[in-house]
Enzyme design. Structure first.
Site, PDB file in Angstrom:
ATOM      1  N   HIS A 178      63.000  34.616  32.914  1.00  0.00           N
ATOM      2  CA  HIS A 178      62.711  34.133  31.570  1.00  0.00           C
ATOM      3  C   HIS A 178      63.981  33.520  30.975  1.00  0.00           C
ATOM      4  O   HIS A 178      65.075  33.683  31.504  1.00  0.00           O
ATOM      5  CB  HIS A 178      62.246  35.290  30.685  1.00  0.00           C
ATOM      6  N   ASP A 200      52.301  34.721  27.898  1.00  0.00           N
ATOM      7  CA  ASP A 200      53.742  34.961  27.924  1.00  0.00           C
ATOM      8  C   ASP A 200      54.099  36.022  26.883  1.00  0.00           C
ATOM      9  O   ASP A 200      53.786  35.882  25.701  1.00  0.00           O
ATOM     10  CB  ASP A 200      54.465  33.642  27.618  1.00  0.00           C
TER      11      ASP A 200
END
Length: 310
Positions: free
Chosen positions: A212, A83
């Protein structure tokens, strides 16, 4: 079953009008809680580690813990994802270290530089059987202790998104349509630009879009944190019904981190306050693990909609 990439997960999610939950991991208990939930819900999951998580736990520990989880639940498709990789070198290290998916976040760079580095990551990753997520547009909030002010947030331009994918060959794209990192997402009313998302979907048909900063910051967990000695004030996240709608459109991956942190911390705080005599970490970490499982089960059911999809 071995670790997998996200291609088949996203194909099924797009066709089924649901998304895959991407849950951030930092330690064994979080991984166990997520996997127990995925097993009960019969859902694919993405376990993702940020650069901060890799520094905290050590990348080999994370990789081996996730591989152990996959052996325990062989029927569950699991991807291990980086990530917010900040540079080519970090992405390369994760590819070489066993990750099946990496994200290069070049959103802070000008368009041309973002394209150049993303393309470099894609070429290396694809040569090693790994998929790549990229990002175009900037989210406000805090990610791994790095703050992006709301005035610096930039919503993704749909035309640029289509051009970016064509130029880089990235396998999925994180876009900015109103979500925000961290627990303090909005000072006013929550907002997601569905019209912008719809335009991206039309320009990139059957292409997986990523959201996100998609934790809801559920009030009951904020309240429990504060009840048992915490100080989480003014937190506000993205309503779950808004995220669920996005998951029926082009969004195939929804990132959830803050809600897991809140649930785990609230459970641990409660355990320590109610049982001050207990100094065995297994007791309060067990409570934290159960809270992670409950939160992930809820998100799979109510937000991403992937229950019983395998």
């Amino acid at each position: 079953m071995a670790l997998t990439d996200t291609k088949e997960m996203f194909r099924k999610a797009y066709e089924g009008h649901y998304a895959i939950g991407a849950f951030n991991v930092n330690n064994m208990e979080i991984i166990q809680g997520i996997m127990e939930a995925a097993h009960e819900e019969q859902s694919a999951v993405i376990l993702q580690a940020s650069e901060g998580a890799r520094k905290y736990a050590g990348s080999p520990y994370i990789v081996d813990l996730v591989k152990t989880a996959v052996r325990q639940y062989p029927e569950i498709p699991v991807a291990l994802h980086l990530d917010h990789g900040s540079c080519f070198e970090v992405c390369k290290d994760c590819i070489d270290g066993g990750f099946t998916s990496v994200m290069f976040d070049g959103s802070k760079h000008p368009f041309e530089e973002n394209v150049r580095i993303t393309k470099q990551v894609v070429e290396y990753a694809h040569a090693h059987g790994v998929v790549v997520e990229a990002e175009l547009g900037r989210l406000a909030g805090v990610e791994d202790m790095v703050s992006v002010d709301a005035k610096d947030a930039i919503f993704t331009d749909p035309e640029e998104a289509a051009e970016f994918v064509a130029l880089t060959g990235c396998d999925s794209l994180a876009i900015a349509i109103g979500t925000s990192h961290g627990a303090y997402k909005y000072s006013g009313e929550p907002y997601l630009d569905y019209e912008r998302l719809e335009k991206v979907g039309k320009l990139l048909p059957n292409y997986p879009i990523v959201l996100h900063g998609a934790s809801t910051v559920i009030p009951e967990y904020v309240a429990k944190c504060n009840e048992f000695g915490g100080k989480v004030l003014g937190a506000k996240g993205v309503p779950e019904d808004m995220l669920r709608k996005a998951a029926t459109m082009a969004v195939c991956k929804i990132n959830i981190d803050t809600d897991i942190r809140l649930a785990m911390t609230a459970a641990i705080r409660e355990s320590l306050v109610k049982h001050p005599e207990n100094f065995d970490p297994r007791s309060y970490l067990k409570a934290g693990r159960q809270a992670v499982k409950d939160m992930v089960s809820h998100k799979i059911q109510a937000v991403v909609g992937s229950s019983h999809s395998i």
